[in-house]
Write a protein that holds these residues in place. Structure first.
Motif, PDB file in Angstrom:
ATOM      1  N   LEU A  36      12.703  34.209  50.419  1.00 14.24           N
ATOM      2  CA  LEU A  36      11.711  34.284  51.490  1.00 14.24           C
ATOM      3  C   LEU A  36      10.353  33.736  51.043  1.00 14.24           C
ATOM      4  N   SER A  37      10.063  33.843  49.765  1.00 12.70           N
ATOM      5  CA  SER A  37       8.740  33.430  49.284  1.00 12.70           C
ATOM      6  C   SER A  37       8.564  31.922  49.263  1.00 12.70           C
ATOM      7  N   VAL A  38       9.646  31.164  49.307  1.00  7.26           N
ATOM      8  CA  VAL A  38       9.547  29.715  49.139  1.00  7.26           C
ATOM      9  C   VAL A  38       8.807  29.070  50.314  1.00  7.26           C
ATOM     10  N   VAL A  39       8.982  29.618  51.534  1.00  9.74           N
ATOM     11  CA  VAL A  39       8.348  29.018  52.711  1.00  9.74           C
ATOM     12  C   VAL A  39       6.821  29.093  52.622  1.00  9.74           C
ATOM     13  N   PRO A  40       6.199  30.275  52.446  1.00 11.18           N
ATOM     14  CA  PRO A  40       4.730  30.275  52.307  1.00 11.18           C
ATOM     15  C   PRO A  40       4.258  29.529  51.063  1.00 11.18           C
ATOM     16  N   ALA A  41       5.086  29.497  50.015  1.00 15.02           N
ATOM     17  CA  ALA A  41       4.700  28.738  48.822  1.00 15.02           C
ATOM     18  C   ALA A  41       4.624  27.249  49.128  1.00 15.02           C
ATOM     19  N   LEU A  64       3.987  25.903  51.975  1.00 13.56           N
ATOM     20  CA  LEU A  64       2.878  25.631  52.886  1.00 13.56           C
ATOM     21  C   LEU A  64       1.518  25.610  52.182  1.00 13.56           C
ATOM     22  N   THR A  65       1.453  26.051  50.933  1.00  9.41           N
ATOM     23  CA  THR A  65       0.199  25.904  50.192  1.00  9.41           C
ATOM     24  C   THR A  65      -0.076  24.439  49.836  1.00  9.41           C
ATOM     25  N   LEU A  66       0.993  23.648  49.739  1.00 11.15           N
ATOM     26  CA  LEU A  66       0.883  22.242  49.314  1.00 11.15           C
ATOM     27  C   LEU A  66       0.184  22.133  47.963  1.00 11.15           C
ATOM     28  N   ASN A  67       0.403  23.136  47.101  1.00  9.99           N
ATOM     29  CA  ASN A  67      -0.235  23.150  45.783  1.00  9.99           C
ATOM     30  C   ASN A  67       0.599  22.353  44.788  1.00  9.99           C
ATOM     31  N   ARG A  68       0.111  21.171  44.470  1.00 10.18           N
ATOM     32  CA  ARG A  68       0.826  20.361  43.474  1.00 10.18           C
ATOM     33  C   ARG A  68       0.780  21.015  42.101  1.00 10.18           C
ATOM     34  N   GLY A  69      -0.318  21.670  41.771  1.00 10.43           N
ATOM     35  CA  GLY A  69      -0.415  22.350  40.483  1.00 10.43           C
ATOM     36  C   GLY A  69       0.575  23.490  40.359  1.00 10.43           C
ATOM     37  N   MET A  70       0.856  24.189  41.468  1.00 11.89           N
ATOM     38  CA  MET A  70       1.841  25.274  41.445  1.00 11.89           C
ATOM     39  C   MET A  70       3.221  24.739  41.084  1.00 11.89           C
ATOM     40  N   PHE A  71       3.625  23.633  41.726  1.00 13.88           N
ATOM     41  CA  PHE A  71       4.922  23.034  41.416  1.00 13.88           C
ATOM     42  C   PHE A  71       4.949  22.516  39.975  1.00 13.88           C
ATOM     43  N   LEU A  72       3.844  21.951  39.522  1.00 16.73           N
ATOM     44  CA  LEU A  72       3.778  21.449  38.151  1.00 16.73           C
ATOM     45  C   LEU A  72       3.912  22.587  37.144  1.00 16.73           C
ATOM     46  N   GLY A  73       3.215  23.706  37.391  1.00 15.28           N
ATOM     47  CA  GLY A  73       3.286  24.832  36.476  1.00 15.28           C
ATOM     48  C   GLY A  73       4.673  25.441  36.419  1.00 15.28           C
ATOM     49  N   LEU A  74       5.279  25.668  37.593  1.00 15.87           N
ATOM     50  CA  LEU A  74       6.634  26.222  37.616  1.00 15.87           C
ATOM     51  C   LEU A  74       7.630  25.269  36.972  1.00 15.87           C
ATOM     52  N   GLY A  75       7.481  23.983  37.256  1.00 14.11           N
ATOM     53  CA  GLY A  75       8.390  23.013  36.650  1.00 14.11           C
ATOM     54  C   GLY A  75       8.277  22.996  35.138  1.00 14.11           C
ATOM     55  N   ALA A  76       7.051  23.072  34.620  1.00 14.53           N
ATOM     56  CA  ALA A  76       6.861  23.091  33.172  1.00 14.53           C
ATOM     57  C   ALA A  76       7.460  24.354  32.563  1.00 14.53           C
ATOM     58  N   GLY A  77       7.283  25.496  33.237  1.00 16.10           N
ATOM     59  CA  GLY A  77       7.865  26.735  32.731  1.00 16.10           C
ATOM     60  C   GLY A  77       9.382  26.682  32.695  1.00 16.10           C
ATOM     61  N   LEU A  78       9.994  26.147  33.763  1.00 16.09           N
ATOM     62  CA  LEU A  78      11.460  26.043  33.799  1.00 16.09           C
ATOM     63  C   LEU A  78      11.969  25.045  32.760  1.00 16.09           C
ATOM     64  N   LEU A  79      11.249  23.940  32.567  1.00 15.74           N
ATOM     65  CA  LEU A  79      11.657  22.962  31.555  1.00 15.74           C
ATOM     66  C   LEU A  79      11.579  23.571  30.160  1.00 15.74           C
ATOM     67  N   TYR A  80      10.503  24.292  29.882  1.00 20.05           N
ATOM     68  CA  TYR A  80      10.364  24.975  28.589  1.00 20.05           C
ATOM     69  C   TYR A  80      11.513  25.948  28.367  1.00 20.05           C
ATOM     70  N   LEU A  81      11.843  26.717  29.401  1.00 20.82           N
ATOM     71  CA  LEU A  81      12.916  27.696  29.276  1.00 20.82           C
ATOM     72  C   LEU A  81      14.273  27.022  29.127  1.00 20.82           C
ATOM     73  N   ALA A  82      14.485  25.925  29.838  1.00 18.43           N
ATOM     74  CA  ALA A  82      15.755  25.210  29.742  1.00 18.43           C
ATOM     75  C   ALA A  82      15.957  24.635  28.338  1.00 18.43           C
ATOM     76  N   LEU A  83      14.882  24.117  27.742  1.00 15.42           N
ATOM     77  CA  LEU A  83      14.992  23.589  26.386  1.00 15.42           C
ATOM     78  C   LEU A  83      15.336  24.695  25.392  1.00 15.42           C
ATOM     79  N   ARG A  84      14.717  25.850  25.548  1.00 15.63           N
ATOM     80  CA  ARG A  84      15.039  26.984  24.672  1.00 15.63           C
ATOM     81  C   ARG A  84      16.480  27.425  24.860  1.00 15.63           C
ATOM     82  N   ALA A  85      16.939  27.437  26.118  1.00 21.99           N
ATOM     83  CA  ALA A  85      18.319  27.837  26.385  1.00 21.99           C
ATOM     84  C   ALA A  85      19.309  26.843  25.779  1.00 21.99           C
ATOM     85  N   LEU A  86      18.980  25.547  25.852  1.00 19.66           N
ATOM     86  CA  LEU A  86      19.868  24.540  25.268  1.00 19.66           C
ATOM     87  C   LEU A  86      19.935  24.686  23.751  1.00 19.66           C
TER      88      LEU A  86
END
Length: 513
Positions: free
Chosen positions: A219-224, A226-248
């Motif tokens: 449910l949270s993805v829709v209001p997220a 609508l913020t159109l925050n490019r920095g939010m997507f960049l931060g989440l993407g960097a966090g997921l990439l960091y975690l994926a590398l650790r998992a690998l």
């Protein structure tokens, strides 16, 4: 006589009741007051263990205080005091949470106030979607003198709105903001809270609150969006990439599947909400990038004239293309302009130290919490979070550092826990910021997942309760067969079974397991 454990209710009062403080107009102005409640309980509690990096943060606070000597107007002291209160309150929150976890408070109870804070963010986000023009004159706004409430910064904090809306834009759009005054703050909170929610979900496997958190994620993805925050997507993407590398690197297939599922969820929602088209339309019809670059250039030119202490606070000028003051539109620029280059260096050092310490986590919850300082590092060029979001960072880091440093022995929460805790052996730290070095012998598969990733078990735990395994502690004597006449002078010993293996010996005091 041992001191009474700290209560969890002050965190609930502070974080879970956030929608109420927002509606009263006290979310920002009253945040440090709630921090004083935590501080009073810590002082009454007596001596408490301080998390790693506390000295670094205290040095940062000292540099910030020194920069106050550069303020040139009386009203600037009000906003300076408010921002300084956020810095101090964040440290208090981190110490409080760290102490709770170290004292053995249930992981579920400690993280639940942050879960309620997340649910409040999502609920207000959906209210912004359904009632985009809603605004409210709050009791705090009415109670303040007009000379104070009329200031642009204080007005944005006390006169609450659900969305940020720029009527002079060539493509005006309502962007999710509540409970924050600006949509960038909402996006920052979203990027920081998603890992905290996943840390709870991976450590607590039962309860209605867990089901509510699961439901809130899609449910949270829709209001997220609508913020159109490019920095939010960049931060989440960097966090997921960091975690994926650790998992690998660790071969953690389950964590990789979890990350893939989260990415798939975002992609499915993006098919319904054309967020990429909306971002492209906004960028193509506004001068936001040009304005930011001009603001950053002017800010750096001002920093060159006062590099050590800055100017104490952001300052409005009429020489830039953007309407925002110098020292805004990014935490790097705010610290540089307001407090100087040394303060920025110390601040970044604290984030790097926290990230390094949390990188030692091995439990699923620890993995997710370790991404919080990484996300905070990634978004600072474009977003600032000297506000309640800084307390969210310290909340997550304080809990994670306590679990890494141990001892944290607590019972399992449902079929799976943040861990199945085991008795701990002594350990030592090698080098500045280095993780404690565990024993080289790998634990048996039946030992389960340890709560404290930097330590090893002194005895093999049972599979459910974390108690020492009676098989290992009270192993029966090996059954020796009837002696036979040896055909050879050398007699081979009987085969060794699991029960025959002795429990590992405790290490010498101060030694490595």
């Amino acid at each position: 006589m041992p001191a009474a454990p700290l209560p969890v209710w002050p965190l609930t009062l502070m974080f879970a009741l956030m929608p109420l403080w927002w509606a009263l107009g006290a979310f920002y102005l009253g945040w440090s007051v709630l921090g004083v409640v935590l501080l009073a309980l810590l002082v009454a509690r007596g001596r408490v263990p301080l998390p790693a990096g506390t000295a670094c943060w205290l040095l940062f606070l000292a540099l910030v205080l020194l920069s106050a000597s550069r303020l040139d107007r009386a009203t600037a002291y009000l906003t300076f005091g408010l921002r300084f209160g956020f810095l101090v309150t964040a440290l208090i929150v981190g110490v409080y949470v760290h102490t709770l976890v170290r004292e053995g408070a249930a992981w579920e109870r400690v993280l639940r106030p942050l879960g309620w804070y997340w649910l409040g963010i999502v609920a207000l986000g959906w209210l912004a979607v359904l009632a985009p023009t809603f605004a409210l004159t709050t009791p705090v706004e009415l109670a303040l003198p007009h000379a104070v409430s009329g200031q642009r910064y204080i007005q944005a904090l006390t006169h609450v709105r659900l969305n940020e809306f720029n009527p002079v834009s060539r493509a005006p759009i309502y962007r999710t903001a509540a409970p924050y005054p600006y949509t960038n703050n909402w996006g920052t909170a979203y990027a920081l809270l998603v890992p905290c929610v996943l840390a709870y979900l991976t450590s607590v496997r039962t309860g209605r609150f867990r089901r509510a958190l699961w439901l809130s994620l899609p449910l949270s993805v829709v209001p997220a969006f609508l913020t159109l925050n490019r920095g939010m997507f960049l931060g989440l993407g960097a966090g997921l990439l960091y975690l994926a590398l650790r998992a690998l690197l660790r071969g953690n297939a389950r964590l990789i599947l979890s990350i893939a599922g989260l990415v798939l969820l975002v992609w499915i929602v993006s098919l319904v909400v054309p967020v990429q088209d909306m971002i492209n339309a906004r960028v193509s019809t506004t001068d936001t990038n040009v304005d930011r670059m001009d603001l950053y250039l002017r800010t750096w030119q001002a920093v060159e004239r006062s590099p050590l202490l800055g100017y104490g606070a952001p300052k409005s000028v009429d020489t830039t293309l953007a309407e925002e003051p110098l020292g805004t539109q990014g935490l790097i620029w705010q610290i540089l302009y307001s407090h100087g280059i040394p303060a920025l260096f110390v601040f970044l050092s604290w984030l790097l130290l926290a990230a390094r310490r949390l990188a030692a986590a091995v439990s699923p919850a620890g993995f997710w919490l370790s991404t919080v300082p990484v996300i905070a590092l990634v978004v600072i060029p474009v977003y600032a979070y000297i506000d309640p979001n800084l307390s969210v960072i310290f909340f997550a880091v304080g809990a994670g550092l306590a679990a890494v440093a141990g001892p944290v022995n607590r019972a399992a929460l449902g079929p799976s826990a943040m861990s199945r805790p085991v008795p701990l052996r002594s350990w030592r730290t090698r080098g500045f910021g280095r993780a404690a070095v565990p024993g080289r012998r790998k634990p048996s598969a039946r030992a389960g997942v340890a709560t404290v990733p930097l330590r090893t078990a002194a005895s093999v735990p049972g599979p459910a309760t974390g108690a020492p395994d009676p098989v290992a502690e009270h192993a029966p004597a090996p059954v020796v067969p009837e002696p036979r006449a040896p055909a050879d002078p050398v007699v081979s010993p009987p085969p060794t079974t699991v029960a025959d293996r002795p429990a590992p010996e405790a290490p010498r005091q101060g030694g490595t397991p």
